[in-house]
Write a protein that holds these residues in place. Structure first.
Motif, PDB file in Angstrom:
ATOM      1  N   ASN A  33       0.926  -1.156   0.018  1.00 20.46           N
ATOM      2  CA  ASN A  33      -0.165  -0.080   0.017  1.00 20.46           C
ATOM      3  C   ASN A  33       0.786   1.240   0.063  1.00 20.46           C
ATOM      4  OD1 ASN A  33       0.422   0.658   2.972  1.00 20.46           O
ATOM      5  ND2 ASN A  33      -0.595  -1.074   3.171  1.00 20.46           N
ATOM      6  N   LEU A  38      -4.554   1.965  -1.276  1.00 23.92           N
ATOM      7  CA  LEU A  38      -4.287   0.693  -1.073  1.00 23.92           C
ATOM      8  C   LEU A  38      -4.114  -0.115  -1.992  1.00 23.92           C
ATOM      9  CD1 LEU A  38      -7.485   0.566   1.354  1.00 23.92           C
ATOM     10  CD2 LEU A  38      -4.893   0.654   2.235  1.00 23.92           C
ATOM     11  N   HIS A  60     -17.034  -5.514   0.496  1.00 25.29           N
ATOM     12  CA  HIS A  60     -16.190  -4.440   0.870  1.00 25.29           C
ATOM     13  C   HIS A  60     -16.440  -3.859   2.223  1.00 25.29           C
ATOM     14  CE1 HIS A  60     -13.910  -4.810  -2.766  1.00 25.29           C
ATOM     15  NE2 HIS A  60     -14.756  -4.291  -3.526  1.00 25.29           N
ATOM     16  N   ASN A 121      -8.165   4.583   1.307  1.00 25.27           N
ATOM     17  CA  ASN A 121      -8.372   3.956   2.854  1.00 25.27           C
ATOM     18  C   ASN A 121      -9.136   5.102   3.495  1.00 25.27           C
ATOM     19  OD1 ASN A 121      -8.165   2.632   5.004  1.00 25.27           O
ATOM     20  ND2 ASN A 121      -6.169   3.332   5.514  1.00 25.27           N
ATOM     21  N   GLN A 255      -5.382  -5.393   6.483  1.00 29.03           N
ATOM     22  CA  GLN A 255      -6.188  -5.815   5.403  1.00 29.03           C
ATOM     23  C   GLN A 255      -6.258  -7.464   5.267  1.00 29.03           C
ATOM     24  OE1 GLN A 255      -4.829  -4.206   1.458  1.00 29.03           O
ATOM     25  NE2 GLN A 255      -6.447  -5.551   0.392  1.00 29.03           N
ATOM     26  N   VAL A 260     -10.726  -3.855   5.076  1.00 26.99           N
ATOM     27  CA  VAL A 260      -9.312  -2.985   5.545  1.00 26.99           C
ATOM     28  C   VAL A 260      -9.943  -2.170   6.842  1.00 26.99           C
ATOM     29  CG1 VAL A 260      -7.798  -1.499   4.978  1.00 26.99           C
ATOM     30  CG2 VAL A 260      -8.816  -2.803   2.998  1.00 26.99           C
TER      31      VAL A 260
END
Length: 280
Positions: A33, A38, A60, A121, A255, A260
């Protein structure tokens, strides 16, 4: 002071989704990252076998996705009811927040599919916000073109930020990290810009060959940016590249696949919530 080029890396060929062939610039083993970024993937093929299966429904949590299509079309559907068809020049911007399930499906069975997906992020205080999605067509993305606006033989598509303080601000706004996202075509000659010294970012060359503060970067390579401000760009041949920058969030990045968070306990919660059907 010139902005430092801290690394130059090759993008890594890989597969994702249901067998989509792509090049991964950020998110590969050599560059996991680049806070606040990311992941960056490039999809580019005129062979439908490379992309036609797309990205079936998947979850996600804790970050944002930005999909930018240069050529071709991709359909988005998500569990909030969000729907959009991204076509050439358009952007899809999704905040996963506390949890979302979405799919991305190519809407063509022949021809070139060429675009990018970026993961951004979110700080801890924003990771559990309500999910949301916006569709941004090509007509809503400002373009700086020609020597009058840019001082070079260049075309700059402004997705986020305001390039050199000129023109209209891009439609994607992340004020906490002061995000800047530009797609630049430099036909010949040079182009200069300044990025605040506190911002980190990168230049990904997707076409041609570019000299960045004296360092040569070729197609499918990424150059990461450190301290300093001035960036001098010279096209060694007609070149296309993405220039992105933002303030680091400076929080732990934990992650696990499409989740994340800031700790493993939060990842465990994300897995339980998804498995229990608690995502939106």
């Amino acid at each position: 002071m010139k902005k430092q080029i801290t690394r130059v890396l090759n993008g890594m060929p890989t597969q994702d989704g249901a067998g989509v062939n792509l090049t991964r610039a950020i998110g590969q083993p050599a560059l996991r990252n680049l806070d606040p970024f990311l992941m960056l993937d490039e999809i580019r093929s005129d062979n439908p076998d490379d992309y036609i299966a797309g990205f079936p429904a998947h979850p996600h949590k804790g970050f944002e996705t930005l999909s930018y299509m240069i050529q071709g079309s991709m359909e988005h559907n998500d569990s909030t009811g969000g729907h959009g068809l991204i076509t050439s020049g358009g952007v899809q911007y999704m905040t996963a927040g506390k949890g979302i399930i979405h799919s991305e499906t190519p809407k063509q069975d022949s021809g070139m599919l060429f675009g990018f997906q970026l993961w951004l992020n979110l700080p801890a205080k924003d990771k559990l916000q309500q999910p949301k999605y916006i569709d941004i067509p090509k007509k809503d993305i400002p373009v700086l073109k020609g020597t009058e606006d840019t001082g070079a033989d260049a075309t700059i598509k402004v997705i986020a930020g305001k390039f050199n303080g000129v023109g209209t601000e891009g439609p994607v706004v992340r004020s906490d990290i002061e995000a800047e996202i530009y797609d630049v075509t430099l036909n010949k000659g040079s182009l200069s810009t300044n990025i605040h010294t506190d911002k980190r970012g990168f230049i990904y060359v997707y076409h041609g060959k570019l000299e960045i503060n004296g360092q040569v970067v070729a197609a499918k390579q990424i150059a990461t940016l450190g301290e300093g401000e001035a960036i001098d760009l010279v096209a060694l041949e007609e070149s296309g590249f993405l220039l992105l920058a933002g303030l680091p969030i400076n929080e732990p990045i934990i992650q696990y696949g499409p989740f994340v968070m800031n700790s493993m306990s939060e990842i465990d919660t994300a897995l339980r919530d998804y498995q229990s059907g608690n995502f939106v």
